[in-house]
Design an enzyme around this catalytic site. Structure first.
Site, PDB file in Angstrom:
ATOM      1  N   GLU A  25      14.074  -2.561   4.550  1.00 55.36           N
ATOM      2  CA  GLU A  25      14.012  -2.445   3.086  1.00 55.36           C
ATOM      3  C   GLU A  25      14.187  -1.002   2.630  1.00 55.36           C
ATOM      4  OE1 GLU A  25      10.470  -2.026   0.894  1.00 55.36           O
ATOM      5  OE2 GLU A  25       9.163  -2.575   2.554  1.00 55.36           O
ATOM      6  N   LYS A 159      -2.756  -3.929   3.784  1.00 54.08           N
ATOM      7  CA  LYS A 159      -3.774  -2.889   3.700  1.00 54.08           C
ATOM      8  C   LYS A 159      -4.799  -3.252   2.646  1.00 54.08           C
ATOM      9  CE  LYS A 159      -0.641   0.216   2.735  1.00 54.08           C
ATOM     10  NZ  LYS A 159       0.439  -0.720   2.356  1.00 54.08           N
TER      11      LYS A 159
HETATM   12  N1  PSU Z   1       3.361  -1.547   1.116  1.00 58.40           N
HETATM   13  C1  PSU Z   1       3.552  -0.430   1.843  1.00 58.40           C
HETATM   14  N2  PSU Z   1       4.644   0.322   1.613  1.00 58.40           N
HETATM   15  C2  PSU Z   1       5.581  -0.030   0.682  1.00 58.40           C
HETATM   16  C3  PSU Z   1       5.371  -1.232  -0.056  1.00 58.40           C
HETATM   17  C4  PSU Z   1       4.259  -1.960   0.194  1.00 58.40           C
HETATM   18  O1  PSU Z   1       2.750  -0.097   2.685  1.00 58.40           O
HETATM   19  O2  PSU Z   1       6.565   0.687   0.509  1.00 58.40           O
HETATM   20  C5  PSU Z   1       6.429  -1.664  -1.031  1.00 58.40           C
HETATM   21  C6  PSU Z   1       7.297  -2.761  -0.424  1.00 58.40           C
HETATM   22  O3  PSU Z   1       8.629  -2.588  -0.850  1.00 58.40           O
HETATM   23  C7  PSU Z   1       6.715  -4.017  -1.045  1.00 58.40           C
HETATM   24  C8  PSU Z   1       6.368  -3.509  -2.424  1.00 58.40           C
HETATM   25  O4  PSU Z   1       7.622  -5.103  -1.098  1.00 58.40           O
HETATM   26  O5  PSU Z   1       5.834  -2.222  -2.190  1.00 58.40           O
HETATM   27  C9  PSU Z   1       5.388  -4.400  -3.120  1.00 58.40           C
HETATM   28  O6  PSU Z   1       5.314  -4.025  -4.448  1.00 58.40           O
HETATM   29  P1  PSU Z   1       4.568  -4.971  -5.494  1.00 58.40           P
HETATM   30  O7  PSU Z   1       3.122  -4.944  -5.062  1.00 58.40           O
HETATM   31  O8  PSU Z   1       4.807  -4.305  -6.815  1.00 58.40           O
HETATM   32  O9  PSU Z   1       5.200  -6.321  -5.392  1.00 58.40           O
END
Ligand code: PSU
Ligand code: MN
Length: 305
Positions: A25, A159
């Protein structure tokens, strides 16, 4: 309409030769880590995938197309430019329609990977049910995507900025198997384990590839979430990280951070509060996931031959 996909020569060659391909990603690059560690991480993770017998395909949206396989210039742009949009499912049609450029989350990387025919995707952490969901209703679109798009996502668990038990309940409702890779308990990203027992454990890439094969044969549309513990030498102990996470969540509430800004805010705050230690852990767990993800892709390719 534009072509939806722009596939790099390296990835196209892998498709033509039926080689295993692993998706990566780009929000983790643009919004998950600071520059220049982010671009260094992005390049190293691709190399680890190659070293383990698969072909990496980092995914982003460039000029209104899913770009499957990024070059160094694309990576540098996503890593360093300040105004890169974080694109989740909700944002996708707009970004395509307006020909914009953006970074893909777990949800939209799964969509791009699936359109391209890629079965395995490696990341660090997924989005989930946020703490305080009773008030905010903040549930990441990643979870519904896992419920409807058949891609195997390798992560280091979730996390504790998230509500872990509710995240597991939600995934169960959506029919997503959460596999502990060589563990019985949900890994908690910075730490290799948590108190939450998982329903499924697999000890080898082949076991996982067989689950993928049967999920497909059965017509289950869901993805599969592989949770792979961070290597112990890079763990941050619960006692230390929990207090910092609480502080970061409190700070987000105090500043009224909402919606798509929440996850990037919390990640950056935790890096700040740990003096960069959380960033080292984050990078190392991604590398470890890359190794396992490549092995799963290799095993799957061998299985379907
Ligand atoms: N958790 C991490 N690092 C990240 C993300 C999540 O440890 O970079 C990013 C990923 O791209 C995940 C997104 O899909 O955050 C989730 O965002 P939201 O909670 O707004 O859906
Ligand atoms: Mn959210």
């Amino acid at each position: 309409m534009n072509n939806l996909l722009a596939i790099s020569p390296e990835v196209q060659a892998a498709f033509d030769q039926n080689l295993p391909v692993v998706a990566l990603e780009s929000t983790i690059i643009s919004h998950g880590m600071p520059y220049p560690q982010n671009v260094q991480m992005a390049k190293t993770v691709e190399q680890i995938i190659r070293d383990n017998g698969a072909v990496p395909a980092t995914i982003a949206i460039m000029d209104g197309q899913f770009k499957i396989g990024l070059d160094d210039q694309d990576l540098e742009r996503l890593a360093s430019e300040k105004d890169v949009v974080k694109v989740s499912r909700r944002d996708l049609a707009e970004v395509f329609a307006k020909g914009k450029t953006g970074a893909t989350t777990v949800a939209t990387t799964m969509i791009g990977a699936h359109l391209a025919g890629i079965k395995v995707f490696v990341t660090g952490g997924i989005g989930g049910v946020h703490r305080g969901v009773e008030d905010s209703m903040d549930i990441s679109a990643d979870l519904d995507e896992l419920g409807q798009t058949p891609v195997t996502v390798v992560c280091a668990g979730a996390k504790a900025i998230l509500d872990l038990p509710r995240t597991l309940e939600y995934l169960e409702t959506k029919g997503v198997p959460v596999v502990g890779y060589q563990t019985d308990y949900l890994p908690a990203f910075y730490t290799g384990t948590s108190e939450y027992k998982l329903n499924t454990r697999c000890d080898s890439p082949t076991e996982i590839s067989r689950m993928m094969m049967y999920a497909e044969a059965l017509g289950l549309k869901a993805g599969l979430l592989v949770t792979n513990p961070v290597p112990s030498e890079y763990e941050i102990p619960h006692e230390k990280i929990d207090a910092i996470i609480n502080q970061a969540v409190e700070e987000a509430n105090k500043q009224g951070i909402k919606g798509k800004d929440t996850t990037p805010f919390l990640l950056a705050k935790i890096v700040e509060l740990t003096d960069g230690a959380s960033l080292d852990t984050n990078i190392q767990l991604v590398y470890n996931n890359a190794k396992v993800g490549a092995q799963i892709a290799v095993a799957y390719q061998a299985e379907i031959k």
